[in-house]
Design a protein around this motif. Structure first.
Motif, mmCIF file in Angstrom:
data_model
loop_
_atom_site.group_PDB
_atom_site.id
_atom_site.type_symbol
_atom_site.label_atom_id
_atom_site.label_comp_id
_atom_site.label_asym_id
_atom_site.label_seq_id
_atom_site.Cartn_x
_atom_site.Cartn_y
_atom_site.Cartn_z
ATOM 1 N N SER A 138 36.159 67.642 28.186
ATOM 2 C CA SER A 138 35.275 68.654 28.786
ATOM 3 C C SER A 138 35.167 69.808 27.786
ATOM 4 O O SER A 138 35.920 70.766 27.852
ATOM 5 C CB SER A 138 35.863 69.162 30.104
ATOM 6 O OG SER A 138 36.034 68.097 31.010
ATOM 7 N N PRO A 139 34.230 69.694 26.840
ATOM 8 C CA PRO A 139 34.172 70.662 25.741
ATOM 9 C C PRO A 139 33.758 72.067 26.183
ATOM 10 O O PRO A 139 33.054 72.225 27.178
ATOM 11 C CB PRO A 139 33.125 70.069 24.800
ATOM 12 C CG PRO A 139 32.272 69.227 25.678
ATOM 13 C CD PRO A 139 33.175 68.689 26.751
ATOM 14 N N PRO A 140 34.188 73.087 25.421
ATOM 15 C CA PRO A 140 33.794 74.462 25.737
ATOM 16 C C PRO A 140 32.323 74.705 25.441
ATOM 17 O O PRO A 140 31.767 74.156 24.488
ATOM 18 C CB PRO A 140 34.691 75.308 24.829
ATOM 19 C CG PRO A 140 35.115 74.406 23.732
ATOM 20 C CD PRO A 140 35.081 73.008 24.272
ATOM 21 N N LYS A 141 31.708 75.513 26.285
ATOM 22 C CA LYS A 141 30.302 75.895 26.132
ATOM 23 C C LYS A 141 30.190 77.406 26.362
ATOM 24 O O LYS A 141 30.954 77.976 27.134
ATOM 25 C CB LYS A 141 29.411 75.192 27.162
ATOM 26 C CG LYS A 141 29.511 73.687 27.185
ATOM 27 C CD LYS A 141 28.640 73.073 26.157
ATOM 28 C CE LYS A 141 28.712 71.543 26.284
ATOM 29 N NZ LYS A 141 27.818 70.890 25.399
ATOM 30 N N ASN A 178 39.342 72.793 32.735
ATOM 31 C CA ASN A 178 40.304 73.518 31.899
ATOM 32 C C ASN A 178 40.437 74.967 32.356
ATOM 33 O O ASN A 178 40.679 75.211 33.523
ATOM 34 C CB ASN A 178 39.924 73.402 30.419
ATOM 35 C CG ASN A 178 39.762 71.964 29.981
ATOM 36 O OD1 ASN A 178 40.501 71.095 30.400
ATOM 37 N ND2 ASN A 178 38.765 71.698 29.152
ATOM 38 N N GLU A 179 40.260 75.926 31.439
ATOM 39 C CA GLU A 179 40.356 77.337 31.811
ATOM 40 C C GLU A 179 39.249 77.668 32.809
ATOM 41 O O GLU A 179 38.201 77.048 32.809
ATOM 42 C CB GLU A 179 40.181 78.238 30.575
ATOM 43 C CG GLU A 179 41.216 78.062 29.509
ATOM 44 C CD GLU A 179 40.876 76.980 28.485
ATOM 45 O OE1 GLU A 179 41.657 76.799 27.551
ATOM 46 O OE2 GLU A 179 39.837 76.295 28.621
ATOM 47 N N THR A 199 36.097 79.342 34.325
ATOM 48 C CA THR A 199 34.849 79.841 33.749
ATOM 49 C C THR A 199 34.859 81.365 33.804
ATOM 50 O O THR A 199 35.337 81.950 34.774
ATOM 51 C CB THR A 199 33.660 79.267 34.550
ATOM 52 O OG1 THR A 199 33.634 77.854 34.345
ATOM 53 C CG2 THR A 199 32.332 79.873 34.121
ATOM 54 N N TYR A 234 32.417 78.425 29.645
ATOM 55 C CA TYR A 234 32.933 77.399 30.549
ATOM 56 C C TYR A 234 33.269 76.133 29.775
ATOM 57 O O TYR A 234 32.932 75.995 28.605
ATOM 58 C CB TYR A 234 31.924 77.106 31.659
ATOM 59 C CG TYR A 234 30.631 76.454 31.211
ATOM 60 C CD1 TYR A 234 30.405 75.092 31.417
ATOM 61 C CD2 TYR A 234 29.615 77.196 30.598
ATOM 62 C CE1 TYR A 234 29.215 74.497 31.022
ATOM 63 C CE2 TYR A 234 28.425 76.611 30.211
ATOM 64 C CZ TYR A 234 28.238 75.258 30.419
ATOM 65 O OH TYR A 234 27.055 74.665 30.021
ATOM 66 N N ASN A 235 33.944 75.213 30.437
ATOM 67 C CA ASN A 235 34.226 73.892 29.885
ATOM 68 C C ASN A 235 33.457 72.886 30.726
ATOM 69 O O ASN A 235 33.509 72.942 31.961
ATOM 70 C CB ASN A 235 35.724 73.606 29.925
ATOM 71 C CG ASN A 235 36.474 74.468 28.926
ATOM 72 O OD1 ASN A 235 36.614 74.108 27.776
ATOM 73 N ND2 ASN A 235 36.933 75.640 29.364
ATOM 74 N N ARG A 279 38.038 68.193 23.325
ATOM 75 C CA ARG A 279 38.399 67.905 24.713
ATOM 76 C C ARG A 279 37.329 67.044 25.382
ATOM 77 O O ARG A 279 36.158 67.149 25.051
ATOM 78 C CB ARG A 279 38.513 69.208 25.504
ATOM 79 C CG ARG A 279 39.694 70.064 25.167
ATOM 80 C CD ARG A 279 39.616 71.346 25.968
ATOM 81 N NE ARG A 279 40.786 72.173 25.786
ATOM 82 C CZ ARG A 279 40.917 73.378 26.308
ATOM 83 N NH1 ARG A 279 39.947 73.907 27.029
ATOM 84 N NH2 ARG A 279 42.012 74.067 26.109
ATOM 85 N N LYS A 331 40.107 72.138 21.017
ATOM 86 C CA LYS A 331 39.291 72.488 22.178
ATOM 87 C C LYS A 331 37.934 71.795 22.113
ATOM 88 O O LYS A 331 37.433 71.317 23.115
ATOM 89 C CB LYS A 331 39.098 74.002 22.276
ATOM 90 C CG LYS A 331 40.261 74.727 22.868
ATOM 91 C CD LYS A 331 39.921 76.181 23.110
ATOM 92 C CE LYS A 331 41.074 76.880 23.781
ATOM 93 N NZ LYS A 331 40.724 78.261 24.132
ATOM 94 N N GLY A 370 33.965 74.305 36.561
ATOM 95 C CA GLY A 370 34.058 73.705 35.234
ATOM 96 C C GLY A 370 35.372 72.963 35.134
ATOM 97 O O GLY A 370 35.891 72.460 36.127
#
Length: 177
Positions: free
Chosen positions: A33-36, A77-78, A80, A51-52, A31, A28, A75
């Motif tokens: 678009s990394p997770p934040k 991916n998943e 937000t 979020y990503n 990615r 993850k 965002g």
């Protein structure tokens, strides 16, 4: 002796599981678009946004990559998520404590910010309007600087801002009394 073999097999299975879980977490972070995560504590109110963060990468974002008038996961991916530990007032409307998926409908002159009761979703593919807990309207503005990677922030006054490319929206979150 048999007990030792069972324990050894169990230990190996647990080690493989732990290794797989760690690899999934590492993936993850790798990615595009990394997770934040944004966490803000305002007295006894806790606001948590996960979020990503996609990047512009030379693309046209608004009205192109992210079309106007359509639900966007805010965002990549998943979807937000937006979580509050207490009931809050957002742009004058009440939202119960809980965890929500945060969607938006971008527009040139107005955005709709959506708090949906189905918190765990991939993108907006299974979004259902009937699961909305709250919708508020906000005006988009031009960001002060170009924002290459999507940035969501919560100020010390409870203002949530979403900025990407050259656009920024904000909405106010206050504890409900």
């Amino acid at each position: 002796m048999r007990f030792n073999k069972i324990m050894m097999a169990l230990t190996m299975v647990l080690a493989i599981f732990a290794s797989t879980a760690l690899q999934a977490q590492d993936n993850k972070a790798q990615r595009p678009s990394p997770p934040k995560t944004v966490v803000r504590q305002l007295d006894s109110l806790s606001i948590n946004v996960v979020y990503n963060a996609p990047s512009v990468k030379g693309r046209s974002i608004w009205g192109a990559l992210v079309p106007y008038g359509k639900v966007w996961r805010t965002g990549a991916n998943e979807a937000t998520t937006f979580e509050v530990n207490k009931s809050v007032i957002i742009e004058g409307q009440k939202l119960a404590a809980g965890k929500y998926s945060l969607f938006t409908i971008p527009g040139e002159k107005e955005w709709t910010v959506i708090f949906n009761k189905e918190a765990s979703q991939w993108g907006a593919y299974s979004y259902k309007k009937e699961m909305d807990a709250l919708r508020v309207s906000v005006k988009p503005g031009k960001s002060k600087l170009f924002v290459e990677q999507l940035a969501i922030d919560v100020s010390e006054k409870g203002e949530v801002s979403v900025a990407w490319e050259n656009v920024q929206i904000s909405f106010e979150v206050k504890e409900a009394k």
